[in-house]
Write a protein that holds these residues in place. Structure first.
Motif, PDB file in Angstrom:
ATOM      1  N   ILE A 295       0.946  -1.267  -0.193  1.00 54.51           N
ATOM      2  CA  ILE A 295       0.209   0.223   0.050  1.00 54.51           C
ATOM      3  C   ILE A 295       0.882   1.277  -0.068  1.00 54.51           C
ATOM      4  O   ILE A 295       0.634   1.985  -0.834  1.00 54.51           O
ATOM      5  N   ALA A 296       1.937   1.365   0.685  1.00 60.03           N
ATOM      6  CA  ALA A 296       2.897   2.436   0.761  1.00 60.03           C
ATOM      7  C   ALA A 296       3.648   2.516  -0.468  1.00 60.03           C
ATOM      8  O   ALA A 296       3.493   3.631  -1.097  1.00 60.03           O
ATOM      9  N   LYS A 297       4.015   1.547  -1.262  1.00 62.05           N
ATOM     10  CA  LYS A 297       4.651   1.465  -2.698  1.00 62.05           C
ATOM     11  C   LYS A 297       3.811   2.099  -3.552  1.00 62.05           C
ATOM     12  O   LYS A 297       3.975   2.877  -4.401  1.00 62.05           O
ATOM     13  N   SER A 298       2.502   1.476  -3.439  1.00 67.44           N
ATOM     14  CA  SER A 298       1.464   2.061  -4.831  1.00 67.44           C
ATOM     15  C   SER A 298       1.179   3.579  -4.506  1.00 67.44           C
ATOM     16  O   SER A 298       1.142   4.230  -5.475  1.00 67.44           O
ATOM     17  N   PHE A 299       1.271   4.190  -3.209  1.00 64.77           N
ATOM     18  CA  PHE A 299       0.617   5.518  -2.906  1.00 64.77           C
ATOM     19  C   PHE A 299       1.853   6.343  -3.491  1.00 64.77           C
ATOM     20  O   PHE A 299       1.801   7.227  -4.015  1.00 64.77           O
ATOM     21  N   ALA A 300       3.224   5.738  -3.092  1.00 60.78           N
ATOM     22  CA  ALA A 300       4.419   6.551  -3.450  1.00 60.78           C
ATOM     23  C   ALA A 300       4.682   6.740  -4.981  1.00 60.78           C
ATOM     24  O   ALA A 300       4.934   7.875  -5.510  1.00 60.78           O
ATOM     25  N   LYS A 301       4.130   5.671  -5.468  1.00 60.98           N
ATOM     26  CA  LYS A 301       4.177   5.570  -7.006  1.00 60.98           C
ATOM     27  C   LYS A 301       3.293   6.389  -7.822  1.00 60.98           C
ATOM     28  O   LYS A 301       3.493   7.049  -8.801  1.00 60.98           O
ATOM     29  N   GLU A 302       2.002   6.339  -7.259  1.00 64.92           N
ATOM     30  CA  GLU A 302       1.158   7.104  -7.828  1.00 64.92           C
ATOM     31  C   GLU A 302       1.423   8.668  -7.896  1.00 64.92           C
ATOM     32  O   GLU A 302       1.024   9.414  -8.659  1.00 64.92           O
ATOM     33  N   TYR A 303       1.819   9.135  -6.663  1.00 66.64           N
ATOM     34  CA  TYR A 303       2.012  10.280  -6.498  1.00 66.64           C
ATOM     35  C   TYR A 303       3.581  10.857  -6.622  1.00 66.64           C
ATOM     36  O   TYR A 303       3.670  12.057  -6.518  1.00 66.64           O
ATOM     37  N   ASN A 304       4.345   9.935  -7.076  1.00 71.14           N
ATOM     38  CA  ASN A 304       5.661  10.275  -7.278  1.00 71.14           C
ATOM     39  C   ASN A 304       6.425  11.052  -6.410  1.00 71.14           C
ATOM     40  O   ASN A 304       6.711  12.146  -6.179  1.00 71.14           O
ATOM     41  N   ILE A 305       6.386  10.400  -5.045  1.00 74.45           N
ATOM     42  CA  ILE A 305       6.829  11.040  -3.775  1.00 74.45           C
ATOM     43  C   ILE A 305       7.602   9.769  -3.036  1.00 74.45           C
ATOM     44  O   ILE A 305       7.762   8.875  -3.518  1.00 74.45           O
ATOM     45  N   ILE A 306       8.345  10.266  -1.996  1.00 70.81           N
ATOM     46  CA  ILE A 306       9.107   9.316  -1.151  1.00 70.81           C
ATOM     47  C   ILE A 306       8.146   9.294   0.236  1.00 70.81           C
ATOM     48  O   ILE A 306       8.112  10.484   0.597  1.00 70.81           O
TER      49      ILE A 306
END
Length: 495
Positions: free
Chosen positions: A389-400
Motif C-alpha cells: 500500500i505504501a509503495k502504491s501510494f508513493a508510485k502514484e504520486y511520485n513521492i518518497i
C-alpha cells in the motif's frame, strides 16, 4: 543493506534451488545447521514440533544436537508429518531420541532451552485452541525459546498476530521476511539472526544497516563554510501550539546532523516565545491571523530563497490559509519539501494530484493514522499489507513516503527500505518533530533519495536507543534523542 524477501520471492528461490539440484531434504538439514550455529545449545533441549516442514527443521535439528551431546526431547503436537519431516523424525528414532505427544498441561520448566518448530512462514489465521495452550505453556516457562524461521503464530507477511510464541531468538532461514519487522513482530522476539542455506536471493526490500549511512553523508572538507552544508528551513507553529522548546528542538536537530544553517519560520505572535530557546538558528516571523500563519505570497516566496530543504507542518494545528501555503510550496519549491504532522492533515483535505505538480522531491512522513487519512484506506487494511500500500501510494504520486511504525518503511514506489532502529521511549511528544528535523537537515546537503531519508530514520532511531540506555524508557524526552545525535554520528561516521 541486507535483503528482506516476501513469501512469494522465497517460494521462487526455493523452486530455483530445486531446479539446481538442491533437494527438500538437504534444504531442511541446512536450515537445521543454521539454527544450531545461531544459538549455544547445551543441556536439556525440548523441541516442539507441528506437522509441516518447520517441524521437519526441528527433527533435523534434533539429530544435530544429539551429535553435540545435548539431551533432546521431542514434543509432537500432532501425529501428522510432511514427507521430509517424516524422514528426519524416523532418523531421530534411529538415534534413540525420545518423543512425547503434547498434552494441555505439558510444562517445559525443566529444560534449559525450548525450540519452537510448530509453524513456519506459511501460517495464516488463528492458532487452534489446543496449540495455543501449548504455546502459552512455552511462553510461561521462563526458559529461552528459539524459533525456527519465524515465531509460530506470527504472520510472516505483515507481523500481525492474535497469539504467538515469544522468542528469545528467532532464526530466519536464508533471508529476513517482512513479518520479522512489521507491526507486532518486535514485541514478540528479543533478538533476530539469519543464516543462508545456499539459495540465490531475489528481493525488492532491503534492511538499512549502520555501514550504509557512510554512503549517504559526505566527508567534511576543510575548505568549506556553513553555506557548503545547506540551509534548512522549518515552517511550523501556532498560538495553540505551546511547545516553543519543541520548535527550537526541531531546529536544533537539523544542525546536529550537519546542516550549515537553519531558519525557523513561525507566526509572529509566538516568535518572542520561541526566540529565547533558539540560540544557534535564525528566526523568521510570518504574518499571522488568529494565531495561525497567514498566506502572503511575498513572504513565502522570500522564504524559498533561504533554503536548500524545507520541512513544514509541525505544530500548525488547523488554519484557513494552510491549503494555500502548502499548494504554493508544492508547486513552487525547487528544493526538497518534507511534509509532516499537521501539514499531512492539511494535505489529506486537498486533492492529492497536486503532488504530481511538484518541481522538487516531496517527502511525506506519516504515522499509521495520518497515512490512513492521506490514502483514504482504513487502518486495518494498511496493517494487513503496509508495504504494498505504501509503495502504491508513493508510485502514484511520485513521492518518497516514510511510514512510521515499529519498523519504518521508506519507499519511492520502486525501491523499499526498512529501518529497524528505535526505542519505545521515543513514544513521547516531539519525537516526530525531531525526525523531521533530521530529514530536513540531511536533505539540505545530501541527495534527497530514499537512502538519505532512510539514513535519517536510522540515525534518529539509534539516537533514541542511545538516549534510552542513559535515561531509561520512561524518563526519555525528545531532547534526549537530540542530545545523543553527535555521539551516534561520531560512532557511525568516525568524525
Amino acid at each position: 543493506m541486507k535483503p528482506i524477501v516476501t513469501l512469494e520471492e522465497m517460494k521462487e528461490m526455493e523452486e530455483e534451488g530445486r531446479k539446481n539440484g538442491l533437494t527438500e531434504r538437504e534444504m531442511m538439514l541446512r536450515a537445521a545447521e543454521v539454527v544450531r550455529n545461531a544459538y549455544p545449545f547445551k543441556g536439556n533441549v525440548a523441541i516442539i514440533c507441528g506437522s509441516g516442514n518447520n517441524a521437519g527443521d526441528g527433527y533435523a535439528l534434533a539429530t544435530l544436537l544429539k551429535e553435540k551431546n545435548c539431551q533432546i526431547t521431542l514434543y509432537l503436537i500432532t501425529d501428522r508429518f510432511s514427507l521430509e519431516g517424516k524422514y528426519y523424525f524416523q532418523k531421530c528414532q534411529e538415534m534413540g531420541i525420545p518423543y512425547k505427544y503434547c498434552q494441555e498441561n505439558t510444562v517445559f520448566d525443566s529444560y534449559d532451552v525450548i525450540v519452537d518448530a510448530i509453524y513456519g512462514t506459511g501460517f495464516h489465521g488463528t492458532m487452534p485452541e489446543f496449540t495455543k495452550k501449548i504455546v502459552k505453556n512455552m511462553n510461561d516457562s521462563g526458559k529461552p525459546i528459539v524459533s525456527i524461521d519465524i515465531n509460530s503464530g506470527l504472520n510472516a507477511e505483515n507481523g500481525l498476530t492474535d497469539f504467538c510464541v515469544k522468542s528469545s531468538l528467532t532464526v530466519a532461514i536464508e533471508n529476513y521476511k517482512e513479518g520479522h519487522f512489521l507491526n507486532q513482530a518486535k514485541d514478540n522476539r528479543r533478538s533476530l539472526a539469519v543464516g543462508s542455506i545456499g539459495l540465490i536471493t531475489k528481493h525488492h526490500i532491503e534492511l538499512m544497516e549502520k555501514e550504509d549511512i557512510k554512503k549517504v553523508i559526505p566527508n567534511r572538507e576543510e575548505f568549506s563554510n556553513k553555506g557548503t552544508y545547506g540551509k534548512s528551513l522549518l515552517i511550523g507553529g501556532s498560538l495553540s501550539y505551546s511547545g516553543a522548546i519543541k520548535l527550537a528542538n526541531l531546529s536544533l536537530s537539523c544542525l546536529k546532523v550537519g546542516s550549515g544553517l537553519t531558519t525557523l519560520a513561525v507566526p509572529e505572535n509566538i516568535a518572542s516565545a520561541v526566540a529565547p530557546f533558539l540560540l544557534e538558528s535564525t528566526l523568521y516571523p510570518l504574518k499571522e491571523k488568529e494565531g495561525k500563519m497567514k498566506w502572503e505570497e511575498s513572504s513565502f516566496r522570500l522564504l524559498l530563497t533561504k533554503a536548500t530543504s524545507i520541512g513544514i507542518g509541525m505544530g500548525w494545528g488547523e488554519g484557513e490559509d494552510y491549503e494555500k501555503i502548502l499548494t504554493f510550496l508544492i508547486k513552487e519549491s525547487e528544493v526538497p519539501l518534507i511534509i509532516d504532522a499537521d501539514g499531512l492533515n492539511t494535505l489529506a483535505k486537498m486533492e492529492k494530484s497536486i503532488l504530481k505538480e511538484a518541481q522538487a522531491p516531496i517527502i511525506l512522513t506519516p504515522h499509521l493514522m495520518e497515512f490512513s487519512r492521506l490514502s483514504k484506506i482504513s487502518r486495518e487494511e494498511i496493517l494487513q499489507n503496509p508495504v504494498e500500500i505504501a509503495k502504491s501510494f508513493a508510485k502514484e504520486y511520485n513521492i518518497i513516503l516514510l511510514l512510521k511504525g515499529p519498523t519504518t518503511i521508506v519507499t519511492d514506489g520502486q525501491d523499499t527500505i526498512f529501518v529497524d532502529q528505535g526505542s519505545n521511549g521515543m513514544a513521547t511528544a516531539g519525537s516526530g518533530d525531531v525526525l523531521t528535523g533530521i530529514i530536513t537537515g540531511l536533505c539540505s546537503y545530501c541527495l534527497p533519495t530514499i537512502e538519505t531519508v532512510s539514513a535519517a530514520a536510522y540515525i534518529n532511531g539509534l539516537a533514541g536507543l542511545t538516549a534510552e540506555r542513559k535515561k531509561g524508557t520512561l524518563g526519555m524526552t525528545a531532547k534526549d534523542t537530540i542530545d545523543a545525535l553527535p555521539e551516534v554520528l561520531k560512532e557511525i561516521l568516525g568524525f
